[in-house]
Design a protein around this motif. Structure first.
Motif, PDB file in Angstrom:
ATOM      1  N   ALA A 164       0.943  -1.311  -0.046  1.00 57.68           N
ATOM      2  CA  ALA A 164      -0.225  -0.185   0.285  1.00 57.68           C
ATOM      3  C   ALA A 164       1.209   1.317  -0.007  1.00 57.68           C
ATOM      4  CB  ALA A 164      -0.829   0.300   1.314  1.00 57.68           C
ATOM      5  N   GLY A 165       2.062   0.791   0.363  1.00 62.49           N
ATOM      6  CA  GLY A 165       2.737   2.201  -0.282  1.00 62.49           C
ATOM      7  C   GLY A 165       3.337   2.991   0.972  1.00 62.49           C
ATOM      8  N   HIS A 166       3.185   2.688   2.514  1.00 64.24           N
ATOM      9  CA  HIS A 166       3.213   2.879   3.485  1.00 64.24           C
ATOM     10  C   HIS A 166       5.293   2.168   3.619  1.00 64.24           C
ATOM     11  CE1 HIS A 166       2.647   2.515   8.674  1.00 64.24           C
ATOM     12  NE2 HIS A 166       3.431   3.676   8.000  1.00 64.24           N
ATOM     13  N   VAL A 167       5.425   3.328   3.526  1.00 63.57           N
ATOM     14  CA  VAL A 167       7.109   3.154   3.687  1.00 63.57           C
ATOM     15  C   VAL A 167       7.887   3.438   5.122  1.00 63.57           C
ATOM     16  CG1 VAL A 167       7.773   5.902   2.323  1.00 63.57           C
ATOM     17  CG2 VAL A 167       9.449   3.859   2.670  1.00 63.57           C
ATOM     18  N   LEU A 168       9.216   3.017   6.168  1.00 67.23           N
ATOM     19  CA  LEU A 168       9.456   3.613   6.598  1.00 67.23           C
ATOM     20  C   LEU A 168      10.790   4.001   5.970  1.00 67.23           C
ATOM     21  CD1 LEU A 168       9.785   4.201   9.685  1.00 67.23           C
ATOM     22  CD2 LEU A 168      10.945   2.116   9.548  1.00 67.23           C
ATOM     23  N   ILE A 169      11.444   5.341   6.072  1.00 68.87           N
ATOM     24  CA  ILE A 169      12.619   5.963   5.892  1.00 68.87           C
ATOM     25  C   ILE A 169      13.411   5.745   6.923  1.00 68.87           C
ATOM     26  CG2 ILE A 169      13.767   7.905   4.963  1.00 68.87           C
ATOM     27  CD1 ILE A 169      11.441   8.810   3.560  1.00 68.87           C
ATOM     28  N   ILE A 170      14.629   5.280   7.322  1.00 68.42           N
ATOM     29  CA  ILE A 170      15.731   5.780   8.202  1.00 68.42           C
ATOM     30  C   ILE A 170      16.798   5.675   8.149  1.00 68.42           C
ATOM     31  CG2 ILE A 170      16.701   3.593  10.032  1.00 68.42           C
ATOM     32  CD1 ILE A 170      14.673   1.754   8.650  1.00 68.42           C
ATOM     33  N   GLY A 171      17.292   6.959   9.179  1.00 70.67           N
ATOM     34  CA  GLY A 171      18.309   7.566   8.671  1.00 70.67           C
ATOM     35  C   GLY A 171      18.517   8.586   9.229  1.00 70.67           C
ATOM     36  N   PRO A 172      19.899   9.283   9.282  1.00 73.60           N
ATOM     37  CA  PRO A 172      20.096  10.498  10.197  1.00 73.60           C
ATOM     38  C   PRO A 172      19.702  11.517  10.002  1.00 73.60           C
ATOM     39  CG  PRO A 172      21.919   9.901   9.405  1.00 73.60           C
ATOM     40  CD  PRO A 172      20.910   8.443   8.642  1.00 73.60           C
ATOM     41  N   SER A 179      21.210   4.698   6.037  1.00 74.71           N
ATOM     42  CA  SER A 179      22.109   4.882   6.919  1.00 74.71           C
ATOM     43  C   SER A 179      23.622   4.533   6.228  1.00 74.71           C
ATOM     44  CB  SER A 179      22.039   3.770   8.394  1.00 74.71           C
ATOM     45  OG  SER A 179      20.791   3.433   8.454  1.00 74.71           O
ATOM     46  N   ASP A 180      24.235   4.734   7.062  1.00 73.56           N
ATOM     47  CA  ASP A 180      25.762   5.046   6.467  1.00 73.56           C
ATOM     48  C   ASP A 180      26.008   3.579   5.879  1.00 73.56           C
ATOM     49  OD1 ASP A 180      26.147   8.427   6.387  1.00 73.56           O
ATOM     50  OD2 ASP A 180      27.127   7.603   8.470  1.00 73.56           O
ATOM     51  N   VAL A 181      25.780   2.772   6.568  1.00 75.30           N
ATOM     52  CA  VAL A 181      25.678   1.251   6.269  1.00 75.30           C
ATOM     53  C   VAL A 181      24.844   0.380   6.830  1.00 75.30           C
ATOM     54  CG1 VAL A 181      26.849  -0.772   7.691  1.00 75.30           C
ATOM     55  CG2 VAL A 181      28.461   1.206   7.669  1.00 75.30           C
TER      56      VAL A 181
END
Length: 697
Positions: A126-134, A263-265
């Motif tokens: 359904a397009g529910h996205v989690l954006i992870i990072g700084p 994330s960087d890694v």
């Protein structure tokens, strides 16, 4: 139903003329094939006319595939349409004038019926996205993607960036992030450790104004390295209660359809991460590319179920003991796991590399897209057609659909445009696979039995290191068999190339190896061991050397079980552990018997044996003894001291008496250990009855 072939010399850049069309038609069993010069332009009417019927149409051009497909759609054509590349793979290059047999082989393979459909694996997003990072990356991309996707953000660092004042999407913060699942079904867990809960925070800036250490910035997270615990921020926050220094790190979790990991890694370091997971690092160009792909992952999707699993053949485990783990070890997507005595393959995580089927010694795992029988038909058709067209010393180049196909096309184009490369040799026939790791020694040895003088496998940077290791091991096994039979030369090679020049040089250096003078006629069958038996039997029949056995490298799917007769008690634990019925007992005599052709060297018998009396030795036995039961150990039966019925062996009873005679349950009834099960029960009941009578007295 017939097939209509549409071929073109691409504006006379390929050595194809009317004479070549006559020869191709003769080989393919049809009339002379007209050779167009501008099939995609001036002569497109010829192509459109071929779509009027229902017969298959094979177009020998992949560059203009889009145009030809669109024209067919506009015409509402029902004729099945297929495409094959004979230009970069044969018509362009230093040996183009000798490539007609290869072109015929490629056309014949393209005309084969489509494989039967395979089951599919379905996804819903359904397009529910989690954006992870700084914060600086995650918040920026959240704002850009928010109009197209249902965005949530998990901040894992506060280096730079500024929280958006408008609460447009949920924002969390945390560390120790763990991701599991796949497209449409991701579960993300993290530890909420910072004193400020971003979901409760109103972003009023009161805490920032009162903090004497400037430990709070506009991401509304406290830098605990600067904080000296004045707690002025707690007072300023007041009844809102977003700041809590006494909070014990708590685990939080939520469900998402997609993951955009900045994330960087990367949080997932798998070579083949699950579909729906996109990792970019700090590279802006990669972020743009992955973000675009992310927006296309909304809706319903399906992919083939790439594998077939026959549980009864699996040599993974028995009775809690672990034997073969080859498929688990080689899977770069971690789609295969231990599941008791068998393995479990998660079809949602499987990416279809097929490496598990290549290393599986028993054939419990088989590749299904396409099935091995379809691949076998394709290989046989190509080699037979090549020979019929007068080709000699054929070689096969197995490559994958993406980088492999790109390199194959590049050497053809660069050979034509600049003449710096040789191009594809006339006797090398490329075969595109979903993944090169999906074929193993059963297909390779069969191809050599069909007459191929070499099988080269092209790997690129796209391929996981464990795939390369597995292919190298399997090549070593197959080459050992061929060399042991006396066939001269190198029959199999692993080409690792990242540029067209590297591939061109590798292909130019390959020499044809010795193969049987008579080509095999059998077909590849679904059962891996049966195909291997057919291939090896043909290779042995026409082998330069007559040998009884060939020692094989470690990890081979054939071998012998050796038993230390002094240690073995014939307890038959190994028989119960053997998943392939290679080890059996004898209902009439205390015998341990062995059928070598069934042994897959899984090691379960060795691990199960309580006396450590079993060792394994990989080898290929080529005599009839491999198909005959061999007695590995036997002994005189021990006779029950009560009824004299034979049960067990003298050594087994001796060991049992020695170990159990001092046990409290047997110390006064040692003779009971020397009785059969029936007499033991009778003796126990008689003793119990006698005790009862004595008690009454």
């Amino acid at each position: 139903m017939t097939t209509e072939f549409k071929i073109c010399n691409c504006n006379r850049t390929m050595p194809l003329d009317a004479a070549a069309g006559i020869q191709l038609g003769k080989v393919l069993g049809t009339s002379a094939l007209p050779v167009a010069t501008e099939l995609c332009r001036r002569e497109v009417g010829s192509y459109l006319a071929s779509l009027d019927g229902v017969d298959d149409v094979v177009v020998a051009c992949t560059q203009e595939r889009g145009l030809f497909a669109e024209l067919a759609q506009q015409k509402n054509a029902v004729a099945p349409l297929r495409f094959v590349n004979i230009r970069e793979t044969g018509g362009w290059g230093a040996q183009a004038r000798s490539s007609l047999p290869k072109m015929a082989a490629l056309l014949a393979a393209a005309a084969l019926p489509d494989p039967e459909p395979v089951p599919t694996v379905d996804y819903q997003s359904a397009g529910h996205v989690l954006i992870i990072g700084p914060a600086d990356r995650a918040l920026s991309w959240a704002q850009r993607l928010g109009s197209q996707l249902d965005v949530s953000v998990l901040l894992t660092g506060s280096v730079g960036g500024e929280m958006l004042q408008d609460r447009e999407f949920p924002v969390f913060s945390g560390k120790q992030v763990a991701i599991s699942g796949w497209l449409g079904a991701f579960t993300v867990k993290w530890q909420q450790a910072n004193p400020i809960d971003l979901e409760t925070c109103t972003r009023c800036n009161a805490c920032i104004e009162v903090c004497p250490e400037n430990a709070i910035d506009l991401t509304y997270q406290i830098d605990l390295n600067k904080c000296t615990s004045h707690r002025d921020c707690v007072k300023a926050c007041g009844t809102i209660g977003a700041i809590d220094f006494t909070r014990i790190a708590t685990e939080r979790s939520s469900e998402f359809d997609l993951i955009f990991d900045l994330s960087d890694v990367p949080l997932l370091t798998l070579h083949q991460p699950p579909q729906g997971y996109f990792a970019t690092g700090a590279l802006a160009e990669k972020q743009m590319d992955q973000a675009f792909k992310l927006t296309q992952m909304v809706g319903e999707f399906s992919k083939p179920k790439f594998f077939l699993y026959k549980e009864k053949l699996c040599a993974h485990g028995r009775n809690g003991k672990i034997g073969c783990t080859s498929c688990i070890d080689v899977c770069s997507a971690e789609a295969i796991s231990h599941n008791g005595n068998q393995i479990k393959v998660n079809p949602n995580l499987c990416v279809g590399c097929g490496a598990c089927t290549t290393v599986c010694p028993s054939g419990a795992l088989a590749y299904a897209y396409p099935r091995v029988t379809d691949t076998g038909t394709r290989v046989k058709t190509m080699l037979n057609t090549y020979a019929k067209a007068g080709g000699t010393q054929p070689m096969l180049l197995l490559h994958n659909q993406e980088q492999g196909s790109a390199l194959v096309n590049q050497i053809g184009r660069q050979a034509q445009a600049h003449g710096k490369l040789h191009g594809m040799p006339a006797h090398v026939m490329p075969i595109e696979l979903h993944h090169v790791a999906a074929t193993g020694i059963d297909v390779w040895l069969t191809a050599l039995a069909y007459g191929a003088t070499h099988v080269a496998i092209l790997t690129t940077a796209q391929d996981a290191p464990q795939y390369v290791s597995a292919l190298t091991q399997q090549i070593d096994i197959a080459q050992t068999i061929l060399s042991g039979l006396g066939y001269e030369g190198v029959h199999l090679s692993l080409i690792q190339a990242s540029t067209a020049a590297q591939l061109d040089a590798e292909l130019a250096s390959i020499e044809p190896a010795q193969v049987p003078a008579q080509r095999a006629l059998f077909n590849i069958v679904a059962d891996k061991r049966s195909t291997l038996e057919l291939a090896i039997d043909h290779l042995k029949t026409h082998a330069p050397l007559a040998v009884d056995a060939i020692p094989l490298p470690a990890g081979s799917p054939y071998g012998v079980v050796m038993v230390n007769q002094d240690a073995c008690t014939l307890c038959m634990s190994c028989v119960g552990a053997c998943p392939e019925s290679a080890l059996t007992d004898n209902a009439n005599l205390p015998q341990l018997r062995f059928l070598e052709k069934n042994c897959v060297q899984c090691g379960l018998c060795e691990k199960t044996c309580p006396e450590n009396a079993i060792t394994l030795a990989p080898r290929l036995l080529l005599t009839s003894a491999a198909k005959e039961l061999q007695v590995l150990h036997e002994a005189e039966p021990f006779h029950c001291i009560s009824c004299h019925k034979p049960f067990g062996t003298a050594k087994m009873i001796e060991n049992m008496v020695s170990k159990l005679s001092l046990h409290g349950a047997f110390s006064g009834n040692v003779d009971r250990l020397k009785m059969c099960s029936d007499c033991r029960v009778v003796d126990m009941m008689a003793n119990k009855q006698e005790s009862s009578i004595n008690g009454l007295k």
